[in-house]
Design a protein around this motif. Sequence first.
Motif, mmCIF file in Angstrom:
data_model
loop_
_atom_site.group_PDB
_atom_site.id
_atom_site.type_symbol
_atom_site.label_atom_id
_atom_site.label_comp_id
_atom_site.label_asym_id
_atom_site.label_seq_id
_atom_site.Cartn_x
_atom_site.Cartn_y
_atom_site.Cartn_z
ATOM 1 N N ASP A 52 -55.089 -40.229 -2.272
ATOM 2 C CA ASP A 52 -55.219 -39.500 -1.014
ATOM 3 C C ASP A 52 -54.235 -38.347 -1.123
ATOM 4 O O ASP A 52 -53.069 -38.549 -1.485
ATOM 5 C CB ASP A 52 -54.853 -40.380 0.175
ATOM 6 N N GLN A 62 -59.625 -37.318 -0.070
ATOM 7 C CA GLN A 62 -59.626 -38.340 -1.113
ATOM 8 C C GLN A 62 -60.058 -37.714 -2.432
ATOM 9 O O GLN A 62 -61.093 -37.056 -2.495
ATOM 10 C CB GLN A 62 -60.591 -39.454 -0.723
ATOM 11 N N SER A 122 -57.356 -46.719 3.151
ATOM 12 C CA SER A 122 -58.355 -45.811 2.610
ATOM 13 C C SER A 122 -59.347 -46.608 1.770
ATOM 14 O O SER A 122 -58.952 -47.391 0.931
ATOM 15 C CB SER A 122 -57.676 -44.742 1.760
#
Length: 127
Positions: A52, A62, A122
């Motif tokens: 990230d 990303q 994430s």
Amino acid sequence: MKDAKPIYSITGGEWGSEVDVTLWSGMGPEGFRHYWAPLAGKTRPGDAVWMDVLIHGAGWHQCGPFGVGSNGQEISSPMGRVTHFSAFRACGRHNNSSGCTSDYYTCCSRHTHHPTLPQQESTPPRD
């Protein structure tokens, strides 16, 4: 790459000691600090690594995921240069479980919270 050193690793948890995702830092030939994140250990197809990155004025993005193609393959994200991004964190997926370093890193320091950093984990799209 000069002065290459690990900054932070993800091991343990649901992954046990099977794999490791580490955020690395080093000085490139042009004199700029670079960051990258390899995934190593008992990897298998379906595992992945990504970073990230905080892009100046554009928020978090990303970079990846970069998937494992065969058992035991070590893979890495591309290197990100500090002049292009202002913060980094390493993330990975192993055994259908994803995780990211809890901290993010700028060129010279470690931080435990960033006001615009997504607080949830994430998760990359499936390869």
